[in-house]
Design an enzyme around this catalytic site. Structure first.
Site, PDB file in Angstrom:
ATOM      1  N   GLU A 244       6.874 -10.491  12.367  1.00 48.08           N
ATOM      2  CA  GLU A 244       7.810  -9.365  12.349  1.00 48.08           C
ATOM      3  C   GLU A 244       8.619  -9.092  13.614  1.00 48.08           C
ATOM      4  O   GLU A 244       8.503  -8.020  14.223  1.00 48.08           O
ATOM      5  CB  GLU A 244       7.080  -8.090  11.914  1.00 48.08           C
ATOM      6  CG  GLU A 244       6.538  -8.216  10.510  1.00 48.08           C
ATOM      7  CD  GLU A 244       6.039  -6.912   9.904  1.00 48.08           C
ATOM      8  OE1 GLU A 244       5.882  -5.922  10.642  1.00 48.08           O
ATOM      9  OE2 GLU A 244       5.807  -6.894   8.684  1.00 48.08           O
ATOM     10  N   GLU A 356       3.823 -11.263   3.727  1.00 50.60           N
ATOM     11  CA  GLU A 356       3.249  -9.914   3.655  1.00 50.60           C
ATOM     12  C   GLU A 356       3.903  -9.160   2.517  1.00 50.60           C
ATOM     13  O   GLU A 356       5.128  -9.049   2.446  1.00 50.60           O
ATOM     14  CB  GLU A 356       3.478  -9.113   4.944  1.00 50.60           C
ATOM     15  CG  GLU A 356       2.511  -9.407   6.049  1.00 50.60           C
ATOM     16  CD  GLU A 356       2.567  -8.372   7.163  1.00 50.60           C
ATOM     17  OE1 GLU A 356       2.880  -7.202   6.895  1.00 50.60           O
ATOM     18  OE2 GLU A 356       2.295  -8.757   8.317  1.00 50.60           O
TER      19      GLU A 356
END
Ligand SMILES: *[C@@H]1O[C@H](CO)[C@@H](O)[C@H](O)[C@H]1NC(C)=O
Ligand SMILES: *[C@@H]1O[C@H](CO)[C@@H](O)[C@H](O)[C@H]1NC(C)=O
Ligand SMILES: *[C@@H]1O[C@H](CO)[C@@H](O)[C@H](O)[C@H]1NC(C)=O
Ligand SMILES: *[C@@H]1O[C@H](CO)[C@@H](O)[C@H](O)[C@H]1NC(C)=O
Ligand SMILES: *[C@@H]1O[C@H](CO)[C@@H](O)[C@H](O)[C@H]1NC(C)=O
Length: 434
Positions: A244, A356
């Site tokens: 991320e 995710e």
């Protein structure tokens, strides 16, 4: 009725009353335990049973011949009697399908990333290995259960950079700490699954962005070269370059940092494994192309100039702000994210991996996540698969918990794992699961 359903219905030109929908949209729910909405699918699609909780309108599926029951019937799962499973899985029954089964389906096993904040400040002593021998949860038992009982084949094993180097801003591994992390990797490998080594630092080290004021690309590539050297000969390892990245000012400089990691991994001898390339904005699947990440990362290559094994890493949650912090889901992300991304990937002859995703153990998340997974499976030519967030050391009360409970020799999964995430739920194929 969700906003996305309204949008789909308006787009199809279907007029609905204020009560239950007369017709469920393509990819909409059309049955399942407790479902009181429409059980008839939009023209060109048919109602296919995913599992007892969920049936979905899929394009090209045979249209049921039985008249649907009234939407408000209290009889559970009306759709299960309208479409035989055999019809749904018959060859040629889904002509628009471009895929089949996803190649990778997994769960995050977190713990070594505990102590990491989204500004990349981690604390080596904050890591909590999800292994019994280090006083964590039984990550090994969880993974064994997920493989043997549920059919999962991939685990993502997040770890903080600071844990690997004992808080030093270098690329030199602390071998004491690495051995602890490697115990989790070996537990994963021992199940026969693929294991994603995920450096969970948000493109940063203690607030400083890699290659843009923080650690240099040389330091970052040393870290990845050292990690890859440990796993060079294992084909079941997948390298997750970075979890991320966000608020990275220059996407082209970031692509250069990713390139440095890829080159180091390949030169360390890991020549054939998958490497996951992360974009900006928390690796959002929705803005991967529009935010400039996709075009920038297209330039990343292997040392031989090929792009074999280089797969884009994308995340997506289903709650109101895509944060994965709310128990209720509001979207399947298909129109906003997965459909446009699939088209872009196809036109560039590339693939992505949704490492995710997840939601609360609620009916809304069962509805929308099952839809998302079915769509990904239908497009498995461009989507490798998905990884749920999260099991491992989380408390079972955690809002997105996928932690199974263990009583004696029996493991019991959470609602979302049972209903959608587990391959055994049948969520990928539209067949009836157990
Ligand atoms: C790291 O974590 C330990 C234990 O949680 C704590 O005692 C220590 O103060 C932390 N160090 C930093 C720099 O945050
Ligand atoms: C590695 O980390 C351990 C703590 O886990 C520490 O005791 C040790 O001194 C470190 N070794 C080196 C070479 O930094
Ligand atoms: C991409 O997202 C970042 C925030 O993560 C933002 O700063 C940047 O302006 C965006 N770039 C484009 C081209 O939208
Ligand atoms: C980041 O992605 C979210 C959706 O996942 C989007 O709403 C937001 O506008 C994006 N931000 C930037 C700066 O691109
Ligand atoms: C996977 O684990 C990491 C680290 O614990 C966490 O930040 C992330 O949200 C998890 N992702 C999913 C999908 O569970």
């Amino acid at each position: 009725m969700s906003l996305i359903s309204i949008g789909l219905l308006v787009g199809l030109g279907i007029v609905t009353g204020v009560h239950a929908q007369a017709v469920a949209p393509v990819y909409g729910q059309c049955g399942g335990t407790g479902w009181t909405g429409a059980t008839t699918c939009a023209t060109g699609s048919g109602c296919v049973v995913t599992n007892q909780y969920y049936s979905q309108c899929l394009p090209g599926a045979a249209v049921p011949t039985t008249t649907s029951t009234t939407p408000t019937t209290t009889t559970s799962r009306p759709a299960t009697t309208t479409v035989p499973t055999s019809t749904a899985s018959a060859p040629g029954s889904t002509p628009t399908s471009k895929g089949g089964k996803l190649s990778h389906v997994g769960i995050n096993i977190s713990g070594f990333d505990f102590g990491c904040n989204s500004d990349g400040s981690c604390n080596a002593s904050g890591a909590w290995p999800p292994l019994l021998q280090y006083y964590g949860h039984d990550g090994q038992g969880q993974m064994t259960h997920f493989v043997n009982d549920d059919g999962f084949n991939t685990f993502r094993l997040p770890v903080g950079w600071q844990f690997l180097t004992e808080d030093a801003a270098t690329g030199v591994l602390n071998m004491t700490n690495f051995a602890e992390y490697n115990a989790l990797v070996n537990a994963c490998l021992g199940t026969g699954a693929f294991c994603i080594v995920d450096v969970h630092n948000y493109a940063r080290f203690n607030g400083q962005i890699i290659g843009q004021g923080g650690p240099t690309n040389a330091v970052f590539s040393q870290l990845w070269g050292n990690i890859a050297a440990q796993f060079a000969s294992n084909s079941k390892i997948i390298f997750g370059v970075m979890n991320e990245p966000h608020d990275v000012p220059d996407i082209n400089l970031w692509a250069a940092s990713v390139q440095a990691a890829v080159t180091a991994i390949r030169k360390a001898g890991a020549t054939s494994q998958i490497i996951l390339l992360p974009g900006n904005n928390w690796t959002s699947a929705e803005t991967f192309v529009s935010n400039g990440s996709g075009p920038a990362l297209l330039t990343v290559t292997n040392p031989d100039g090929s792009v074999t094994g280089l797969v884009f890493d994308v995340h997506k949650y289903l709650d109101s702000d895509n944060s994965g912090t709310h128990p209720e889901c509001v979207t399947n992300n298909i129109e906003s994210s997965w459909e446009p991304l699939a088209q872009w990937l196809r036109s560039n002859n590339r693939q992505a991996f949704n490492t995710e995703t997840g939601g609360g153990n609620t009916a809304s998340c069962v509805e929308f996540l099952c839809q998302q997974i079915a769509y990904q499976a239908q497009n498995s030519d461009v989507f490798l698969g998905y990884v749920g967030w999260a099991a491992g050391n989380f408390d079972p009360s955690y809002v997105l918990s996928e932690v199974p409970t263990n009583t004696g020799s029996t493991w019991t999964d959470t609602l979302l794992v049972q209903s959608c995430l587990a391959p055994s739920s049948g969520s990928q194929s539209g067949s009836t699961g157990q």
